[in-house]
Design a protein around this motif. Structure first.
Motif, PDB file in Angstrom:
ATOM      1  N   GLY A  37      51.477 -90.016 -31.439  1.00 23.12           N
ATOM      2  CA  GLY A  37      51.523 -89.182 -29.998  1.00 23.12           C
ATOM      3  C   GLY A  37      53.034 -89.395 -29.747  1.00 23.12           C
ATOM      4  O   GLY A  37      53.400 -88.103 -29.306  1.00 23.12           O
ATOM      5  N   LEU A  38      53.657 -90.176 -30.167  1.00 19.84           N
ATOM      6  CA  LEU A  38      55.152 -90.224 -29.956  1.00 19.84           C
ATOM      7  C   LEU A  38      55.779 -89.120 -30.914  1.00 19.84           C
ATOM      8  O   LEU A  38      56.730 -88.381 -30.500  1.00 19.84           O
ATOM      9  CB  LEU A  38      55.765 -91.563 -30.457  1.00 19.84           C
TER      10      LEU A  38
ATOM     11  N   TYR B 250      51.780 -90.649 -21.702  1.00 15.42           N
ATOM     12  CA  TYR B 250      52.258 -91.959 -22.502  1.00 15.42           C
ATOM     13  C   TYR B 250      52.407 -93.177 -21.496  1.00 15.42           C
ATOM     14  O   TYR B 250      51.992 -94.479 -21.876  1.00 15.42           O
ATOM     15  CB  TYR B 250      53.833 -91.635 -23.025  1.00 15.42           C
ATOM     16  N   TYR B 251      52.794 -92.948 -20.547  1.00 14.61           N
ATOM     17  CA  TYR B 251      52.888 -94.015 -19.503  1.00 14.61           C
ATOM     18  C   TYR B 251      51.295 -94.518 -19.037  1.00 14.61           C
ATOM     19  O   TYR B 251      51.107 -95.570 -18.735  1.00 14.61           O
ATOM     20  CB  TYR B 251      53.392 -93.842 -18.246  1.00 14.61           C
ATOM     21  N   LEU B 252      50.460 -93.546 -18.746  1.00 16.09           N
ATOM     22  CA  LEU B 252      48.948 -93.912 -18.664  1.00 16.09           C
ATOM     23  C   LEU B 252      48.343 -94.776 -19.568  1.00 16.09           C
ATOM     24  O   LEU B 252      47.709 -95.577 -19.354  1.00 16.09           O
ATOM     25  CB  LEU B 252      48.153 -92.718 -18.320  1.00 16.09           C
ATOM     26  N   ILE B 253      48.673 -94.185 -21.108  1.00 10.99           N
ATOM     27  CA  ILE B 253      48.237 -95.029 -21.903  1.00 10.99           C
ATOM     28  C   ILE B 253      48.752 -96.628 -22.165  1.00 10.99           C
ATOM     29  O   ILE B 253      48.310 -97.454 -22.612  1.00 10.99           O
ATOM     30  CB  ILE B 253      48.232 -94.258 -23.467  1.00 10.99           C
ATOM     31  N   ARG B 254      50.034 -96.387 -21.959  1.00  9.04           N
ATOM     32  CA  ARG B 254      50.618 -98.125 -22.046  1.00  9.04           C
ATOM     33  C   ARG B 254      50.090 -98.855 -20.823  1.00  9.04           C
ATOM     34  O   ARG B 254      50.137-100.029 -20.955  1.00  9.04           O
ATOM     35  CB  ARG B 254      52.359 -97.909 -21.697  1.00  9.04           C
ATOM     36  N   ARG B 255      49.741 -98.208 -19.729  1.00 12.27           N
ATOM     37  CA  ARG B 255      49.439 -99.134 -18.558  1.00 12.27           C
ATOM     38  C   ARG B 255      48.061 -99.249 -18.446  1.00 12.27           C
ATOM     39  O   ARG B 255      47.565-100.575 -18.446  1.00 12.27           O
ATOM     40  CB  ARG B 255      49.657 -98.151 -16.997  1.00 12.27           C
TER      41      ARG B 255
END
Length: 121
Positions: free
Chosen positions: A41-42, A87-92
């Protein structure tokens, strides 16, 4: 069809299409309820951001005279914003809402379409 006129514009379009293909593959794996490495994804996001930066550089240098560049840049900015939220949703949370994935993809495909063919109206 109104393709970009400069080398930077064409390079930007090629990188954007590669990012779209990577995004489709990543979304397919994610929607099939399988986990993908965060690096895919990155990498996909960095390719999309690079395409936007090349397109912006082409516009600022004055190489592009097409009227499709500014709307495509706006759609790419929305795409990057939603991608950052993903990205922040997947990290959280670890799980992505399918609606946000589809919204991100819709903006990306709209930007590529606008850059390639122009506005539909």
């Amino acid at each position: 069809m109104q393709l970009p006129e400069s080398g930077l514009g064409i390079t930007s379009l090629v990188i954007l299409v590669c990012a779209l293909i990577g995004g489709v593959l990543t979304a397919y794996v994610r929607l099939a309820e399988k986990n993908t490495p965060i690096d895919t994804g990155l990498l996909h996001g960095r390719a999309g951001a690079a395409a936007m930066m090349l397109l912006l550089a082409s516009l600022l240098m004055g190489n592009e005279t097409s009227q499709n560049i500014k709307p495509a840049l706006g759609l790419l900015a929305l795409t990057i914003g939603v991608g950052t939220a993903l990205y922040y949703l997947i990290r959280r949370k670890g799980v992505l809402p399918k609606s946000v994935i589809f919204l991100h993809g819709l903006f990306a495909v709209g930007a590529a379409y606008t850059l390639t063919f122009g506005l539909p109206f």
